[in-house]
Design a protein around this motif. Structure first.
Motif, PDB file in Angstrom:
ATOM      1  N   THR A 301       0.826  -1.204   0.000  1.00 42.58           N
ATOM      2  CA  THR A 301       0.000   0.000   0.000  1.00 42.58           C
ATOM      3  C   THR A 301       0.861   1.256   0.000  1.00 42.58           C
ATOM      4  OG1 THR A 301      -1.810  -1.104   1.169  1.00 42.58           O
ATOM      5  CG2 THR A 301      -1.733   1.295   1.315  1.00 42.58           C
ATOM      6  N   GLN A 302       0.507   2.207  -0.838  1.00 45.99           N
ATOM      7  CA  GLN A 302       1.143   3.517  -0.833  1.00 45.99           C
ATOM      8  C   GLN A 302       0.346   4.399   0.123  1.00 45.99           C
ATOM      9  OE1 GLN A 302       1.671   4.987  -4.899  1.00 45.99           O
ATOM     10  NE2 GLN A 302       1.549   2.878  -5.631  1.00 45.99           N
ATOM     11  N   ALA A 303       0.768   4.430   1.376  1.00 45.88           N
ATOM     12  CA  ALA A 303       0.006   5.110   2.416  1.00 45.88           C
ATOM     13  C   ALA A 303       0.672   6.419   2.815  1.00 45.88           C
ATOM     14  CB  ALA A 303      -0.142   4.209   3.633  1.00 45.88           C
ATOM     15  N   HIS A 304      -0.159   7.416   3.078  1.00 45.97           N
ATOM     16  CA  HIS A 304       0.315   8.736   3.476  1.00 45.97           C
ATOM     17  C   HIS A 304      -0.484   9.150   4.712  1.00 45.97           C
ATOM     18  CE1 HIS A 304       2.197   8.927  -0.521  1.00 45.97           C
ATOM     19  NE2 HIS A 304       1.053   8.413  -0.954  1.00 45.97           N
ATOM     20  N   TYR A 305       0.219   9.395   5.825  1.00 47.16           N
ATOM     21  CA  TYR A 305      -0.427   9.713   7.093  1.00 47.16           C
ATOM     22  C   TYR A 305      -0.159  11.173   7.457  1.00 47.16           C
ATOM     23  CZ  TYR A 305      -0.761   4.655   7.461  1.00 47.16           C
ATOM     24  OH  TYR A 305      -1.041   3.336   7.221  1.00 47.16           O
ATOM     25  N   TYR A 306      -1.214  11.872   7.888  1.00 50.19           N
ATOM     26  CA  TYR A 306      -1.094  13.288   8.201  1.00 50.19           C
ATOM     27  C   TYR A 306      -1.779  13.605   9.521  1.00 50.19           C
ATOM     28  CZ  TYR A 306       0.296  13.686   3.344  1.00 50.19           C
ATOM     29  OH  TYR A 306       0.942  13.525   2.146  1.00 50.19           O
ATOM     30  N   TYR A 307      -1.044  14.331  10.357  1.00 42.91           N
ATOM     31  CA  TYR A 307      -1.608  14.797  11.631  1.00 42.91           C
ATOM     32  C   TYR A 307      -2.064  16.242  11.459  1.00 42.91           C
ATOM     33  CZ  TYR A 307      -1.816  16.522  16.411  1.00 42.91           C
ATOM     34  OH  TYR A 307      -2.233  17.098  17.590  1.00 42.91           O
ATOM     35  N   PRO A 308      -3.345  16.544  11.738  1.00 39.61           N
ATOM     36  CA  PRO A 308      -3.823  17.929  11.638  1.00 39.61           C
ATOM     37  C   PRO A 308      -3.285  18.759  12.808  1.00 39.61           C
ATOM     38  CG  PRO A 308      -5.625  16.341  11.443  1.00 39.61           C
ATOM     39  CD  PRO A 308      -4.444  15.608  11.986  1.00 39.61           C
TER      40      PRO A 308
END
Length: 385
Positions: A301-308
């Motif tokens: 999986t090409q996953a991208h995680y972002y914290y607001p």
């Protein structure tokens, strides 16, 4: 910058080669719940030693106190014997979707090696038996059915018993610790019947997995609806996973090129989808469970995680934690920009703000692209990896 990229995870994310261990235990001891322990107990051998392959645990830095290698003090000799035959221990049957996938299904991998003409072992478990009400957990009989099983194939005992011959498989995935590729192999075998090969990536419309209709749970963004309203106006499909059947969820992951949403067990469905999915996730913390990383690694999986940035939190309203986005409309606008850059998103994030997130040691290096920015930097700075 409202969304801070993160590739940091707590626990470990070790992908192991080969197959997990499969141990044959003669005269195994199956016990019930032990009051001193807050989890389903493990299997013991004839010498009253814990069978380590039966233990469900987290990574070393999160080792719970209930792990034990000693026979429970209150338990006397086990005199009752189970009917003859070979049993396969499949652990505890968790009624929660995420925990069933992560903490139960990982022990079913030996069934991949059973010849269709051969005799299958009896499936021994802790938890609900075949007579339980499965209407609230329809994904369990559905998943078992894809393996040629039914809930009637599950065996449990209401008392401690001795099992003459018990196969105890090491879990193919241990939460926040390790995974074997066979976990993905098993789940793809379950999921591939829910979509046709030509359906993979057939729908370019992005999908957002929303929690806005949940009335209770562990965590959520309480003002998520302000995000989904913007996304929906801009053409993103908003889906509530709890309203879809398990086959519908798998097909959704297969058909759509980009899946978005807040971190949660809905993303465990990646295991059943075709490899190479593209995911953008809103994370409620800078460090996420390494289980997400394990799933990404074994599924490609090409996953991208972002914290607001600026997220606050409070308790109540049926959830353990309610997170509040400081600028939900701005979060939505930034998500739309990231969807547009999905194929080069990681590199563009690094190029835009190389100091805004840190790389975990488990993250593979960025691919070398001839003539790209990183390649030019490597030529200019020989010490760069």
């Amino acid at each position: 910058m409202i969304l801070q990229r993160s590739e940091a995870f707590y626990g470990r994310a070790e992908v192991r080669e080969g197959r997990p261990a499969l141990r044959l235990v003669e005269d195994a001891h199956y016990l019930m719940r032990v009051p001193q322990l807050d989890k389903v107990p493990v299997i013991f051998d004839a010498a009253r030693r814990m069978v380590p392959e039966s233990l469900d645990h987290h990574s070393g830095d999160r080792t719970p106190t209930w792990q034990t290698t000693t026979w429970p003090d209150h338990q006397g000799p086990v005199t009752d014997a189970a009917p003859d035959g070979t049993y396969l221990y499949v652990g505890a049957i968790h009624p929660h979707y995420g925990h069933f996938v992560i903490n139960t299904l990982g022990r079913f991998w030996p069934l991949l090696d059973v010849d269709e003409r051969g005799l299958r072992p009896t499936l021994l478990c802790h938890g609900p038996g075949p007579d339980a009400d499965w209407s609230g957990t329809p994904f369990i009989p559905e998943i078992l059915g894809r393996l040629g099983l039914s809930v009637m194939d599950l065996t449990t005992f209401g008392r401690p018993v001795r099992i003459p011959s018990l196969l105890v498989p090491q879990a193919a995935l241990q939460q926040d610790d390790y995974a074997f590729p066979v976990m993905a192999e098993l789940c793809r075998e379950i999921g591939r019947g829910y979509y046709a090969p030509e359906e993979v990536d057939a729908d370019p419309q992005p999908v957002y997995l929303s929690k806005t209709r949940l009335t209770g749970g562990v965590r959520r963004f309480s003002n998520e609806e302000a995000v989904t309203d913007v996304l929906e106006r801009e053409g993103v499909r908003i889906v509530h996973p709890e309203l879809l059947s398990f086959p519908e969820q798998v097909r959704l992951f297969a058909r759509h090129r980009v899946i978005l949403g807040a971190n949660g067990s809905a993303f465990h469905t990646l295991l059943f989808a075709p490899p190479g999915r593209r995911v953008i996730t809103l994370a409620d913390r800078l460090k996420l469970s390494a289980t997400y990383r394990l799933i990404d690694l074994i599924t490609g999986t090409q996953a991208h995680y972002y914290y607001p940035v600026g997220t606050s939190s409070h308790t109540g309203a049926g959830f353990t934690v309610n997170f509040v986005l400081r600028e939900p409309e701005t979060v939505a606008a930034e998500l739309l920009r990231k969807i547009a850059r999905i194929d080069t998103l990681r590199e563009s994030d690094l190029r835009a703000d190389p100091g805004s997130w840190h790389l975990s040691p488990t993250i593979p290096p960025l691919p070398r692209r001839p003539g790209g920015l990183l390649e030019r930097l490597r030529r200019a700075l020989p010490g760069l990896g």
